[in-house]
Motif scaffolding. Structure first.
Motif, short mmCIF file in Angstrom:
data_model
loop_
_atom_site.label_atom_id
_atom_site.label_comp_id
_atom_site.label_asym_id
_atom_site.label_seq_id
_atom_site.Cartn_x
_atom_site.Cartn_y
_atom_site.Cartn_z
N LEU A 1 3.07 5.89 -5.73
CA LEU A 1 3.00 5.82 -7.19
C LEU A 1 1.79 6.59 -7.71
CD1 LEU A 1 4.18 4.60 -9.80
CD2 LEU A 1 2.64 2.68 -9.46
N VAL A 2 0.64 6.43 -7.07
CA VAL A 2 -0.57 7.14 -7.49
C VAL A 2 -0.40 8.64 -7.28
CG1 VAL A 2 -3.02 7.49 -6.97
CG2 VAL A 2 -2.11 5.18 -7.21
N LEU A 3 0.09 9.04 -6.10
CA LEU A 3 0.28 10.46 -5.82
C LEU A 3 1.35 11.07 -6.73
CD1 LEU A 3 0.03 10.61 -1.92
CD2 LEU A 3 -1.62 11.44 -3.61
N GLY A 4 2.40 10.32 -7.01
CA GLY A 4 3.45 10.80 -7.92
C GLY A 4 2.92 11.02 -9.32
N THR A 5 2.08 10.11 -9.78
CA THR A 5 1.45 10.27 -11.10
C THR A 5 0.54 11.50 -11.11
OG1 THR A 5 1.53 7.88 -11.44
CG2 THR A 5 0.00 9.13 -12.83
N PHE A 6 -0.21 11.69 -10.04
CA PHE A 6 -1.06 12.87 -9.93
C PHE A 6 -0.20 14.14 -9.94
CE2 PHE A 6 -2.96 16.10 -7.11
CZ PHE A 6 -4.09 16.38 -7.84
N GLU A 7 0.89 14.14 -9.18
CA GLU A 7 1.79 15.30 -9.10
C GLU A 7 2.37 15.64 -10.48
OE1 GLU A 7 4.09 18.28 -7.06
OE2 GLU A 7 2.60 16.96 -6.18
N LEU B 1 2.83 15.98 -2.66
CA LEU B 1 3.52 14.87 -2.00
C LEU B 1 4.30 15.37 -0.79
CD1 LEU B 1 4.98 12.94 -5.06
CD2 LEU B 1 3.07 12.27 -3.64
N PRO B 2 4.50 14.53 0.20
CA PRO B 2 5.33 14.92 1.35
C PRO B 2 6.82 14.87 0.97
CG PRO B 2 4.53 12.68 1.64
CD PRO B 2 3.90 13.21 0.38
N MET B 3 7.26 15.85 0.19
CA MET B 3 8.62 15.83 -0.35
C MET B 3 9.70 15.98 0.72
SD MET B 3 7.90 15.26 -3.40
CE MET B 3 9.21 15.58 -4.53
N SER B 4 9.39 16.72 1.79
CA SER B 4 10.39 16.92 2.84
C SER B 4 10.72 15.60 3.53
CB SER B 4 9.92 17.97 3.84
OG SER B 4 8.67 17.62 4.36
N ALA B 5 9.78 14.65 3.56
CA ALA B 5 10.05 13.33 4.14
C ALA B 5 11.06 12.57 3.29
CB ALA B 5 8.76 12.54 4.26
N LEU B 6 11.14 12.91 2.01
CA LEU B 6 12.11 12.27 1.11
C LEU B 6 13.40 13.07 1.00
CD1 LEU B 6 9.60 11.35 -1.74
CD2 LEU B 6 10.45 9.84 0.07
N GLY B 7 13.49 14.17 1.75
CA GLY B 7 14.69 15.01 1.70
C GLY B 7 14.68 15.99 0.55
N LEU B 8 13.54 16.19 -0.08
CA LEU B 8 13.41 17.11 -1.21
C LEU B 8 12.63 18.35 -0.79
CD1 LEU B 8 12.46 14.47 -3.92
CD2 LEU B 8 14.70 15.48 -3.55
N SER B 9 12.76 19.40 -1.55
CA SER B 9 12.04 20.64 -1.26
C SER B 9 10.54 20.44 -1.49
CB SER B 9 12.55 21.77 -2.15
OG SER B 9 11.73 22.91 -1.99
N ALA C 1 0.80 -1.23 0.00
CA ALA C 1 0.00 0.00 0.00
C ALA C 1 0.83 1.28 0.00
CB ALA C 1 -0.98 -0.01 1.15
N PRO C 2 1.87 1.42 0.83
CA PRO C 2 2.63 2.68 0.80
C PRO C 2 3.28 2.96 -0.56
CG PRO C 2 3.13 1.47 2.80
CD PRO C 2 2.31 0.57 1.94
N ALA C 3 3.85 1.93 -1.17
CA ALA C 3 4.47 2.11 -2.49
C ALA C 3 3.41 2.43 -3.54
CB ALA C 3 5.25 0.86 -2.88
N LEU C 4 2.28 1.77 -3.47
CA LEU C 4 1.20 2.02 -4.42
C LEU C 4 0.65 3.43 -4.26
CD1 LEU C 4 -0.67 0.85 -6.59
CD2 LEU C 4 -2.20 0.10 -4.75
N LEU C 5 0.49 3.87 -3.01
CA LEU C 5 0.00 5.22 -2.74
C LEU C 5 0.98 6.27 -3.27
CD1 LEU C 5 -2.18 6.96 -1.44
CD2 LEU C 5 -0.91 6.81 0.71
#
Length: 192
Positions: free
Chosen positions: A27-33, A155-163, A21-25
């Motif tokens: 992927l869906v949010l990334g596609t939306f972004e 997307l929660p980019m700061s959790a991934l270390g991105l702006s 589920a986390p990876a799928l979520l």
């Protein structure tokens, strides 16, 4: 009892879904972004083209804010919280756009160094990597009109270390209408 538990498959789908589920979520949010960013870029570029056409007209000299507001309204229809900033730089000709002022390269290193002579084309008495003057310019001037859009990522980019802030830029280059004679630009050589 242990043997029976090892072969029991009840609840396996729930555990597998919880792992995926986390990876799928993401992927869906990334596609939306990505889709939102592409749509926003298309809206921004379309608005910039229309604004560029409008800004070259003689009547635009007094309505620059209206032209900026048009682009801002188009962008905010897609991304309501977006911050939109504008810049206008004018040139004598299309071939001048984003070109540096000429200079005498005394030490042949391919870049301007303090003390070398240069041709001041924008009347600011310093060497510039772009010969532009700021603003809309006048009749027959070439204008580079740029809009920069900053917006928060979904997307929660700061959790991934991105702006968490995304930025898009669009520009258009057009010539102002010849509603009068083009103003001459002085080019003065400055040394030292």
């Amino acid at each position: 009892m242990t043997r029976r538990l090892l072969h029991d498959r009840q609840g396996a789908a729930a555990v597998e879904f919880a792992l995926i589920a986390p990876a799928l979520l993401m992927l869906v949010l990334g596609t939306f972004e990505l889709g939102l960013a592409q749509y926003l870029r298309a809206v921004l570029e379309g608005a910039m083209q229309q604004a560029g056409r409008n800004s070259t007209l003689q009547k635009s000299a007094s309505s620059q804010t209206g032209i900026d507001d048009y682009v801002r309204t188009q962008v905010r229809a897609v991304m309501p919280g977006a911050n939109v900033t504008f810049s206008r730089r004018n040139y004598s000709t299309f071939s001048d756009v984003l070109t540096p002022e000429d200079f005498t390269d005394l030490n042949a290193n391919g870049r301007y160094d303090s003390g070398e002579c240069f041709i001041d084309e924008n009347d600011n008495r310093t060497w510039d990597s772009d010969v532009a003057k700021s603003g809309q310019g006048g009749a027959n001037d070439v204008v580079l009109y740029t809009a920069t859009v900053s917006y928060s990522s979904t997307l929660p980019m700061s959790a991934l270390g991105l702006s968490p802030v995304r930025e898009l830029t669009a520009s258009t280059t057009l010539r102002n209408q010849p509603y009068s004679s083009q103003a001459s630009r002085s080019a003065v050589q400055i040394c030292g």
